[in-house]
Design an enzyme around this catalytic site. Structure first.
Site, PDB file in Angstrom:
ATOM      1  N   PHE A  11       0.807  -1.075   0.001  1.00  0.00           N
ATOM      2  CA  PHE A  11       0.081  -0.005   0.038  1.00  0.00           C
ATOM      3  C   PHE A  11       0.574   1.033  -0.016  1.00  0.00           C
ATOM      4  O   PHE A  11       1.844   1.174   0.646  1.00  0.00           O
ATOM      5  CB  PHE A  11      -0.933   0.162   1.117  1.00  0.00           C
ATOM      6  CG  PHE A  11      -1.912  -0.964   1.408  1.00  0.00           C
ATOM      7  CD1 PHE A  11      -3.165  -0.863   0.636  1.00  0.00           C
ATOM      8  CD2 PHE A  11      -1.564  -2.062   2.115  1.00  0.00           C
ATOM      9  CE1 PHE A  11      -4.110  -1.905   1.045  1.00  0.00           C
ATOM     10  CE2 PHE A  11      -2.670  -3.141   2.324  1.00  0.00           C
ATOM     11  CZ  PHE A  11      -3.975  -2.913   1.473  1.00  0.00           C
ATOM     12  N   ASP A  12       0.383   2.236  -0.611  1.00  0.00           N
ATOM     13  CA  ASP A  12       0.865   3.556  -0.243  1.00  0.00           C
ATOM     14  C   ASP A  12       0.402   3.926   0.888  1.00  0.00           C
ATOM     15  O   ASP A  12      -0.666   3.347   1.354  1.00  0.00           O
ATOM     16  CB  ASP A  12       0.405   4.560  -1.693  1.00  0.00           C
ATOM     17  CG  ASP A  12       0.653   5.957  -1.443  1.00  0.00           C
ATOM     18  OD1 ASP A  12       1.848   6.408  -0.769  1.00  0.00           O
ATOM     19  OD2 ASP A  12      -0.292   6.765  -1.465  1.00  0.00           O
ATOM     20  N   LEU A  13       0.403   5.380   1.571  1.00  0.00           N
ATOM     21  CA  LEU A  13       0.031   5.568   2.979  1.00  0.00           C
ATOM     22  C   LEU A  13      -0.911   6.701   2.620  1.00  0.00           C
ATOM     23  O   LEU A  13      -2.060   6.634   3.074  1.00  0.00           O
ATOM     24  CB  LEU A  13       1.254   5.651   3.709  1.00  0.00           C
ATOM     25  CG  LEU A  13       0.801   5.817   5.161  1.00  0.00           C
ATOM     26  CD1 LEU A  13      -0.214   4.932   5.941  1.00  0.00           C
ATOM     27  CD2 LEU A  13       1.879   6.076   6.180  1.00  0.00           C
ATOM     28  N   THR A  16      -4.151   6.924   0.621  1.00  0.00           N
ATOM     29  CA  THR A  16      -4.731   5.811   0.322  1.00  0.00           C
ATOM     30  C   THR A  16      -5.304   5.014   1.483  1.00  0.00           C
ATOM     31  O   THR A  16      -6.468   4.565   1.508  1.00  0.00           O
ATOM     32  CB  THR A  16      -3.530   4.941  -0.100  1.00  0.00           C
ATOM     33  OG1 THR A  16      -3.140   5.576  -1.529  1.00  0.00           O
ATOM     34  CG2 THR A  16      -3.622   3.630  -0.736  1.00  0.00           C
TER      35      THR A  16
END
Length: 227
Positions: A11-13, A16
């Site tokens: 995941f991007d943080l 997102t």
């Protein structure tokens, strides 16, 4: 239980999994230091900050330079160190940031489905680790790769290759990168052979060649679990 379509989800943080409440954090920071900025000064700050982030993401400057420089305009007004103001701002980000809609339930379901999860974020160590710790998510993501700590940013190949190494070199096709940025998250991951999922809640009409596209975060569960 049905076999997942992907063995790993990266995941991007920011924007997102979690919001990034820049406006509120900046307002609180300036109040703490007694700064009442004029409209031109605010415009100057936003222009400078945007330019610094572009330079940082392209590898022209490092994180320290960005953080020391972006608050210099305000810090000189009240005679404080720019880095002190920057650190206060990051602490405000930690305090104010919250998970985006549908994220908590989806992550918990993926954990229950024994899907391995990691994070690759173009951010600074303090707010990224601080927000995960605040939410009790410290043990949810391995690897946790923060550009500030590895001195390389998405979409560079090296940061995705570093992730794959830490994950034990799984087949890239069995790894799904989820993010909101068509360039840094989606194009960067796709160039290394990873499957991609563009999280596009605003339904932006821009070019983005992702394996999947979702508008609600909860839709990710069906993609990963192949349902």
């Amino acid at each position: 239980m049905k076999q997942p379509s992907y063995d790993w989800v990266l995941f991007d943080l920011d924007e997102t999994l979690l919001d990034f409440p820049v406006a509120q954090a900046l307002e609180q920071t300036l109040q703490i230091y007694g700064v009442t900025p004029s409209a031109p000064k605010m415009a100057q700050y936003h222009e400078l900050n945007h330019r610094l982030w572009q330079q940082y993401n392209s590898g022209e400057i490092d994180a320290t330079h960005l953080q020391q420089t972006r608050f210099s305009l305000f810090a000189e007004q009240v005679d404080v160190a720019p880095m002190a103001m920057n650190d206060t701002f990051l602490q405000q980000i930690i305090a104010l940031s919250m998970p985006l809609e549908g994220v908590v339930e989806t992550l918990e379901a993926l954990l229950q489905g024994q899907v391995r999860m990691g994070i690759i974020t173009n951010g600074f160590s303090l707010p990224q680790r601080g927000r995960l710790s605040k939410l009790g998510w410290d043990d949810w993501f391995e690897p946790l790769i923060i550009s500030d700590e590895v001195n390389v940013t998405k979409p560079a190949a090296a940061i995705f290759q570093h992730a794959l190494e830490l994950m034990g070199q799984p087949s890239p096709a069995r790894v799904l990168m989820v993010g909101d940025n068509p360039k840094t998250d989606i194009a960067g991951a796709a160039a290394q052979g990873l499957a991609t999922c563009w999280y596009n809640p605003a339904r932006q009409q821009v070019a983005c060649e992702a394996t999947h596209e979702i508008h609600h975060f909860a839709h990710l569960f069906a993609i990963v679990l192949g349902q």
